[in-house]
Design a protein around this motif. Structure first.
Motif, PDB file in Angstrom:
ATOM      1  N   LYS A 167      41.150  27.539  38.717  1.00 12.74           N
ATOM      2  CA  LYS A 167      41.126  28.668  37.788  1.00 12.74           C
ATOM      3  C   LYS A 167      39.921  29.587  37.952  1.00 12.74           C
ATOM      4  O   LYS A 167      39.883  30.666  37.348  1.00 12.74           O
ATOM      5  N   TYR A 168      38.931  29.191  38.740  1.00 13.45           N
ATOM      6  CA  TYR A 168      37.690  29.965  38.795  1.00 13.45           C
ATOM      7  C   TYR A 168      37.747  31.094  39.831  1.00 13.45           C
ATOM      8  O   TYR A 168      38.676  31.233  40.598  1.00 13.45           O
ATOM      9  N   ASN A 169      36.711  31.945  39.791  1.00 11.33           N
ATOM     10  CA  ASN A 169      36.485  33.051  40.733  1.00 11.33           C
ATOM     11  C   ASN A 169      37.413  34.252  40.538  1.00 11.33           C
ATOM     12  O   ASN A 169      37.451  35.147  41.381  1.00 11.33           O
ATOM     13  N   PHE A 170      38.116  34.290  39.419  1.00 10.60           N
ATOM     14  CA  PHE A 170      38.965  35.443  39.108  1.00 10.60           C
ATOM     15  C   PHE A 170      39.051  35.617  37.597  1.00 10.60           C
ATOM     16  O   PHE A 170      39.142  34.633  36.858  1.00 10.60           O
ATOM     17  N   VAL A 171      39.031  36.894  37.159  1.00 12.00           N
ATOM     18  CA  VAL A 171      39.267  37.221  35.753  1.00 12.00           C
ATOM     19  C   VAL A 171      40.203  38.419  35.683  1.00 12.00           C
ATOM     20  O   VAL A 171      39.922  39.473  36.270  1.00 12.00           O
ATOM     21  N   ALA A 172      41.307  38.261  34.981  1.00 14.09           N
ATOM     22  CA  ALA A 172      42.161  39.405  34.669  1.00 14.09           C
ATOM     23  C   ALA A 172      41.511  40.172  33.525  1.00 14.09           C
ATOM     24  O   ALA A 172      41.080  39.570  32.538  1.00 14.09           O
ATOM     25  N   ILE A 173      41.407  41.471  33.659  1.00 11.96           N
ATOM     26  CA  ILE A 173      40.736  42.294  32.651  1.00 11.96           C
ATOM     27  C   ILE A 173      41.784  43.024  31.823  1.00 11.96           C
ATOM     28  O   ILE A 173      42.610  43.776  32.361  1.00 11.96           O
ATOM     29  N   ARG A 221      29.613  35.650  35.427  1.00 11.27           N
ATOM     30  CA  ARG A 221      28.859  34.427  35.707  1.00 11.27           C
ATOM     31  C   ARG A 221      29.664  33.187  35.336  1.00 11.27           C
ATOM     32  O   ARG A 221      29.581  32.152  35.999  1.00 11.27           O
ATOM     33  N   PHE A 222      30.447  33.293  34.272  1.00  9.06           N
ATOM     34  CA  PHE A 222      31.213  32.152  33.791  1.00  9.06           C
ATOM     35  C   PHE A 222      32.200  31.645  34.849  1.00  9.06           C
ATOM     36  O   PHE A 222      32.390  30.430  35.007  1.00  9.06           O
ATOM     37  N   VAL A 223      32.861  32.553  35.569  1.00  6.30           N
ATOM     38  CA  VAL A 223      33.903  32.132  36.520  1.00  6.30           C
ATOM     39  C   VAL A 223      33.383  31.936  37.941  1.00  6.30           C
ATOM     40  O   VAL A 223      34.110  31.431  38.798  1.00  6.30           O
ATOM     41  N   ASP A 262      40.929  44.313  37.903  1.00  2.15           N
ATOM     42  CA  ASP A 262      40.525  42.942  37.615  1.00  2.15           C
ATOM     43  C   ASP A 262      39.233  42.609  38.343  1.00  2.15           C
ATOM     44  O   ASP A 262      38.718  43.405  39.135  1.00  2.15           O
ATOM     45  N   TYR A 263      38.713  41.391  38.082  1.00  2.00           N
ATOM     46  CA  TYR A 263      37.438  40.990  38.688  1.00  2.00           C
ATOM     47  C   TYR A 263      37.673  39.838  39.652  1.00  2.00           C
ATOM     48  O   TYR A 263      38.222  38.796  39.285  1.00  2.00           O
ATOM     49  N   TYR A 264      37.224  40.026  40.902  1.00  2.00           N
ATOM     50  CA  TYR A 264      37.311  39.019  41.948  1.00  2.00           C
ATOM     51  C   TYR A 264      35.895  38.622  42.341  1.00  2.00           C
ATOM     52  O   TYR A 264      35.132  39.431  42.881  1.00  2.00           O
ATOM     53  N   ALA A 265      35.523  37.381  42.048  1.00  2.00           N
ATOM     54  CA  ALA A 265      34.176  36.889  42.296  1.00  2.00           C
ATOM     55  C   ALA A 265      33.916  36.757  43.802  1.00  2.00           C
ATOM     56  O   ALA A 265      34.855  36.759  44.610  1.00  2.00           O
ATOM     57  N   PRO A 266      32.650  36.618  44.201  1.00  2.00           N
ATOM     58  CA  PRO A 266      32.315  36.619  45.638  1.00  2.00           C
ATOM     59  C   PRO A 266      33.046  35.579  46.477  1.00  2.00           C
ATOM     60  O   PRO A 266      33.335  35.824  47.640  1.00  2.00           O
ATOM     61  N   TYR A 267      33.354  34.419  45.895  1.00  2.00           N
ATOM     62  CA  TYR A 267      34.004  33.362  46.667  1.00  2.00           C
ATOM     63  C   TYR A 267      35.510  33.276  46.392  1.00  2.00           C
ATOM     64  O   TYR A 267      36.135  32.253  46.693  1.00  2.00           O
ATOM     65  N   TYR A 268      36.075  34.321  45.848  1.00  2.00           N
ATOM     66  CA  TYR A 268      37.509  34.310  45.541  1.00  2.00           C
ATOM     67  C   TYR A 268      38.342  34.031  46.790  1.00  2.00           C
ATOM     68  O   TYR A 268      39.173  33.108  46.814  1.00  2.00           O
ATOM     69  N   LEU A 269      38.161  34.811  47.840  1.00  2.00           N
ATOM     70  CA  LEU A 269      38.955  34.615  49.048  1.00  2.00           C
ATOM     71  C   LEU A 269      38.642  33.282  49.714  1.00  2.00           C
ATOM     72  O   LEU A 269      39.543  32.605  50.225  1.00  2.00           O
ATOM     73  N   THR A 270      37.378  32.874  49.707  1.00  2.00           N
ATOM     74  CA  THR A 270      36.994  31.577  50.262  1.00  2.00           C
ATOM     75  C   THR A 270      37.733  30.453  49.547  1.00  2.00           C
ATOM     76  O   THR A 270      38.273  29.526  50.169  1.00  2.00           O
TER      77      THR A 270
END
Length: 246
Positions: free
Chosen positions: A197-203, A235-237, A101-109
């Protein structure tokens, strides 16, 4: 074992744990971890396979701070592998990352801010985006479950206060261990919260048969909200703290 972990400083450290049996995903594991702007952090990888070569993992781990790699036999259930990783964790928050999956840079934050706002014991993203590679489509799953207490969370988004594991463990099973963990935690009185809902995408890979659950793209599109005209799901999330776009 590989890599070296610094002694934890303060109470905001996060241990990311990933259990994998897909050798093609090893770079994704490191990229998701390295991308996180939260600090301090560490990564524990459990290779749940007898024959996958460890050297690619070890080579990357030796170039990354705070990464450790272990192997468990393929016969060991995923839940048991996750418990092994939890025992190795050094920080007060433990985040379960999936390898694909995709974890955006600020996911943990983002997740840690939800802990501070709510006092919850377990935080994740019940409402979340999913990208379907086969149909090149983006969907929003379980709309309406943002910023509220819930009874269940996607396993790929589980972040847990370490003290929860003093009373709850992942069950020794190959599927459904995440749902059962949430149910067991609720029964013990712990609070489960769904962040934004942002900063994560299930692939969702094109070959859906390679997933644990095999629902088709057609069925997913029929049961969830399709998001039109998404050319770049990353970029979207992507959201900075406070919800602003980059």
């Amino acid at each position: 074992m590989a890599g070296s972990a610094n002694k934890p400083k303060g109470q905001a450290g996060v241990t990311v744990i990933t259990c994998t049996n897909r050798k093609r995903q090893f770079k994704s594991i490191f990229q998701n971890f390295d991308r996180q702007r939260h600090a301090p952090k560490e990564l524990i990888i459990v290779v749940n396979h007898d024959r996958i070569p460890l050297q690619p993992y070890l080579d990357l781990a030796n170039r990354c701070p705070n990464v450790r790699v272990y192997r468990e036999p393929g016969r060991m259930p995923l839940g048991a592998c996750l418990n092994r990783a939890v025992r190795m964790a050094r920080y007060p928050y433990i985040a379960k990352f999936d390898d694909d999956d995709y974890y955006a840079p600020y996911y943990l934050t983002d997740i840690l801010q939800a802990f501070k706002r709510t006092g919850a014991d377990i935080v994740g993203k019940r409402t979340h985006y999913m990208y379907l590679k086969g149909s090149k489509s983006m969907i929003l799953r379980f709309r309406g479950n943002e910023n509220r207490y819930v009874s269940i969370l996607p396993g790929a988004t589980l972040v847990v206060k370490r003290r929860v594991f003093d009373r709850v463990r992942f069950t020794g099973r190959r599927t459904g261990e995440d749902d059962q963990f949430c149910r067991d935690s609720l029964r013990k009185g712990f609070k489960v919260y769904s962040a934004g809902k942002y900063n994560f995408v299930a692939i969702r890979r094109k070959n859906t048969a390679s997933h644990t659950w095999t629902m088709s793209d057609k069925d997913l599109l029929a049961h969830h909200v399709k998001i039109p005209r998404v050319r770049d799901y990353k970029r979207f999330v992507h959201r900075r703290p406070g919800g602003t776009k980059p």
